[in-house]
Design a protein around this motif. Sequence first.
Motif, PDB file in Angstrom:
ATOM      1  N   THR A 111       0.829  -1.198   0.000  1.00  0.00           N
ATOM      2  CA  THR A 111       0.000   0.000   0.000  1.00  0.00           C
ATOM      3  C   THR A 111       0.871   1.258   0.000  1.00  0.00           C
ATOM      4  O   THR A 111       2.057   1.215   0.338  1.00  0.00           O
ATOM      5  CB  THR A 111      -0.936   0.061   1.225  1.00  0.00           C
ATOM      6  N   LYS A 138       0.936   5.081   1.669  1.00  0.00           N
ATOM      7  CA  LYS A 138       0.310   5.786   2.779  1.00  0.00           C
ATOM      8  C   LYS A 138       1.066   7.080   3.026  1.00  0.00           C
ATOM      9  O   LYS A 138       2.293   7.078   3.113  1.00  0.00           O
ATOM     10  CB  LYS A 138       0.317   4.922   4.039  1.00  0.00           C
ATOM     11  N   VAL A 166      -4.363   7.060   1.544  1.00  0.00           N
ATOM     12  CA  VAL A 166      -4.009   5.640   1.571  1.00  0.00           C
ATOM     13  C   VAL A 166      -4.465   5.047   0.240  1.00  0.00           C
ATOM     14  O   VAL A 166      -5.566   5.347  -0.231  1.00  0.00           O
ATOM     15  CB  VAL A 166      -4.692   4.896   2.735  1.00  0.00           C
TER      16      VAL A 166
END
Lengths: 398, 547
Positions: A312, A314, A377
């Motif tokens: 991910t 972020k 995010v």
Amino acid sequence: MTRVRRHTFHLGKNAQALMALSFMAMATHSTVAAPVEEGETLGFLVTQFAISIYYGDFKTDCPDGMTPTTDEAFLLTQTPSERARLLRPENALELEKKWKIDFTSGPNGEDICRNPRSFLDDPRHPVHLPVQSKISYGMNLDGNVDGSATPMTCLHDNFTGINGEAGVDNQMYRIMGCAKSWRGEGPKFGGSMAIKYNSYMKDGLHNYLIELKGVNDRRNDPDVEVGIYSTEDKSMLSGAGDHLPHQTFAITKNPRWHNVVHGRIVDGVLHTDTADAITLDWFSALNGPFGAANEYEFHRAQLRLELLPDGTLKGILGAYLPIDATSAQARNGGKGVATNGNRDCASEYKSMAVYADGFPDPKTGQCTMISMSNDVVAIPAFVLHPDPGPQKTASVEP
Amino acid sequence: MMFRFPLHIGLAAVVLTALAACDPAEVPTSGGPAGMRRLTEDQYRNSIADIFGPDILVAGRFDPIVRPEHGLLAAGTSEISVSPTGFEQIYTMANSIAAQVVDQSHRGTFVGCRPRDVKAADDDCATAFFRHIGRFIFRRPLTDDELKARVLASGRATRLSSDFYQGLALGLGSLLSAPDFIFDVDTTEPDPNRSGRLRLTSYAKASRLSFFLWNTTPDLELMTAAERGDLHREDSLRHQVDRLLASPRVESAVRTFFADMLGFEVIADLAKDPVLYPQFVRAVKADMPEQTLRTIVNVLLTDNGDYRDLFKTRKTFMTRALGVIYQVPVPQKDGWMPYEFPQGEPRAGILTLMNFLAAFSHDGRSSPTVRGKALREHLLCQPVPIPPGNVDFALVQNTADPAHPTTRDRLTAHRSNPTCAGCHRITDPVGLGLENFDTVGVFRTTENGATIDTSGDLDGVPFQNAADLGQAMHDNPAATSCVVNRFYEYAVRRTVVKGERDWLSSLNQQFAQDGYRVPALMRRIAISDAFYSVAPESQQPIQEAKR
């Protein structure tokens, strides 16, 4: 360590022909060429995109308490005895009428959210109680650390970043960080405004994509192309209501919502150059469900996103928001924002106007935009361009 | 979906017709028992749609069909009856269908005459209606008694309701709830060519053929051929078989067969731990069996390919929802699009599609044992004994045991118990080849941080990974003999009897000669004597009632 899986399409001939025709038809709308780049291409679906709220000690952040909601603001305009009377159960209908209709309407019937400028001189709708603490999420957008006025900015106070960065510009947090409808109940819930903003993406009202091209080294790469796009494709959610990774999304054909900026990766953190403007779809945009035109505008925008081991992204987006465009998001919702959403649109607008710190009007000197930070995010996804030719995309796998 | 079946099958039929002329004499069989088979839900719905049109709604529930041990659901249709609750549903559906057929918008299509007075009984019109429609419902002409009973009942109902069409609906409802419609009955007659033997009547042949190749009731042309007795003549029978095989409707039969053979009925109740496997959402679950069926249809019908290629094919179909599981981009926003796994990717063949992987796993973890058992039983026709009742599963269920991080580790320890070792030796070496796929079919290389070892062997053929396992399945003679046996079981909708084994062996050889083409296999079955043969021990013929 993350790993990329790259796939090349092998469509059936008929499907290939159809897809080629389809992409050729779409290509006329595209302004983003598909450059031939080295390195990997990583796609992401943005799953959180809402104002950053730093949850420090509450008494330090908001020593004067919370900025009241619309109904609370109305009651504060009443004498103690009248307030007590209105709060009695038998007077509930009267109270509702007064705060939901009278308090949210101007002398000529103006709607508090559609025409917040009409309330600039209305003392019943004061400027928000500002955050008093010195720490905030955000970036140093104007390059100075003392908040002094520049050709691009107005005099303002700066924050210190959570990692000690000096000169952080985040006036939006300053005026919304103690507002109940923005701060919410605490970090666990991310603030009620964050919940609302993020739910728009879960509901498929608008969705955003990020694409990194030419990534040769995920820890350190001085030359990365960063695309930020809108998509009209809706996201598939898990049973718990979370976005699922590795979905496929096509970038919108609308070139206004194609944004490309140069970036670099330093110690696993992506830093973009400053983009003059990032423009994205807002769900009430052209032909949206509410029919009014609107966009999400981020001026002098920068992204700072960490590439996490689970695949991910972020981090935050720092930028200046035009206060008129920002208030238009509430404007499109009309008085319902003030009543059902319990946000005093007039106070919000007045606060933004007073604390605006960027892009001064050449004639008045009054700043027209306000610095801010958005939490970002994004999870792995396949991003498809509306360009002809073979699609090259990848999704990150932990 | 795109369907290019007729051209291929048409060509295949021409070739096969030529080949058939060179075939040696058919190996005789004992014949199977004459019986009766309850229509499946699909067959019931298809029949109603074919007789009355797709706009007639069929709303109701059907008694479940019980899968015989190590057999097909199709074979279970000959071993079940109708429960009282099931009959209530049948009766309700029959009356609902009948009411729709005679309503204002449909009566003009189905009732070929007009009553003299819509408020009075009209036996002539009712007789004409029931004689015409009854032939399609019972898949044979109604007997005089059957016809008279419906006319009489309709007349009484008309007099009570003062509505001719309500009267017709009552008679029609009784036809639609009769055993002659709900069950496909093997009516037999003495075989004039073999003294002392029975044979199926022409109408029973038509039904058997139609339910096998189209999964529905016989159409007008087949009924007419049955009426003329043509199906007892080899050339006419072949003509009808080739006609049915040339239709796209064969896809329905192939889909039904493979859904049955691969045990798709477990999918309805399939669940996965939503915390561990959030991507197993409704859309994914809905698409996964369809992906496998589309893959099968593409290989076997669209491409008229080799059955064994099902275990190796990289061609499949994808939706956006499935793209989440396979972690591939899917450009087409809605519906299905073709997709081919690139060479070198870990997936090849239907065993590596998520349907098999997810259907035969536990809710929260994969299971080489369950997958291996399914592979053995469904695809190789090799029954695996059920485990004893006192097995301690604690070790294999403890996925957090640091001493046994992978499933292989846990199963290896579990097999140290001699009580368990016997069966696990049959299932686990096969199933471990699919361990690169978790319980919902997502690719993985590690489990609890440990590298997954996917090596194993299938009946002495070693493999290193899932693709190798597909190749081993492709080369395994049990895979092809299994599908031959299963297809015949599906065709006759009963368990194969001992006296048919030699013929099935010869059919297996012919399957190989035909390049393992499934349409050719279906044709061989459909034109064989064995398919229609009735065992002498079937006792008295089940005769059609006299007309």
